[in-house]
Design an enzyme around this catalytic site. Sequence first.
Site, PDB file in Angstrom:
ATOM      1  N   LEU A 125      33.363  72.069  49.704  1.00  0.00           N
ATOM      2  CA  LEU A 125      33.590  72.369  48.289  1.00  0.00           C
ATOM      3  C   LEU A 125      32.909  71.338  47.390  1.00  0.00           C
ATOM      4  O   LEU A 125      33.504  70.803  46.465  1.00  0.00           O
ATOM      5  CB  LEU A 125      35.094  72.444  47.977  1.00  0.00           C
ATOM      6  CG  LEU A 125      35.862  73.515  48.751  1.00  0.00           C
ATOM      7  CD1 LEU A 125      37.350  73.269  48.664  1.00  0.00           C
ATOM      8  CD2 LEU A 125      35.495  74.894  48.249  1.00  0.00           C
ATOM      9  N   HIS A 126      31.635  71.073  47.682  1.00  0.00           N
ATOM     10  CA  HIS A 126      30.870  70.129  46.880  1.00  0.00           C
ATOM     11  C   HIS A 126      29.374  70.318  47.123  1.00  0.00           C
ATOM     12  O   HIS A 126      28.966  71.013  48.039  1.00  0.00           O
ATOM     13  CB  HIS A 126      31.267  68.681  47.208  1.00  0.00           C
ATOM     14  CG  HIS A 126      30.893  68.243  48.581  1.00  0.00           C
ATOM     15  ND1 HIS A 126      31.756  68.350  49.649  1.00  0.00           N
ATOM     16  CD2 HIS A 126      29.764  67.708  49.077  1.00  0.00           C
ATOM     17  CE1 HIS A 126      31.171  67.888  50.735  1.00  0.00           C
ATOM     18  NE2 HIS A 126      29.946  67.503  50.415  1.00  0.00           N
ATOM     19  N   ALA A 127      28.605  69.669  46.272  1.00  0.00           N
ATOM     20  CA  ALA A 127      27.151  69.546  46.447  1.00  0.00           C
ATOM     21  C   ALA A 127      26.833  68.059  46.399  1.00  0.00           C
ATOM     22  O   ALA A 127      27.627  67.263  45.896  1.00  0.00           O
ATOM     23  CB  ALA A 127      26.406  70.287  45.343  1.00  0.00           C
TER      24      ALA A 127
END
Length: 139
Positions: free
Chosen positions: A55-57
């Site tokens: 749930l991230h970049a």
Amino acid sequence: MKSDFEESYKVLEFKEFGDDKGNLVVAEGSGFDIPFDIRRVFYIYGSERDIKRGLHANRYTKFVLINVSGSSKVLIDNGKKREVVVLDKPRMGLYLGPMVWKEMYDFSPDSVLLCLASEHYIESEYIRDYDEFIKEING
């Protein structure tokens, strides 16, 4: 010519050797099989099927994900297109370039997801809010 999305990820196939003693998979760094120098290694296990991880970049870290046991799915999103890749073979890796939103989920009970990273952990290069990610992608 590859699209931006095709440049942001790639499915890798590692060399596998097997005989009556079992199997051995080789994945060498520094541009051989892994397209970067490996600076960090971690793995995810014990996650329930309905749990989402990632749930991230990342602004500049590159990753290779390998399900060395079991299976999982990875949603890849470059801000314009989304795709799901199933990791279910220990000789298969998923390269993720910078600025790719990632969500890992649908873990099998025996899943061990190995993550190889091009950089040490730096909290400030993580984008953990999807709307912020979209703003940065669109400049």
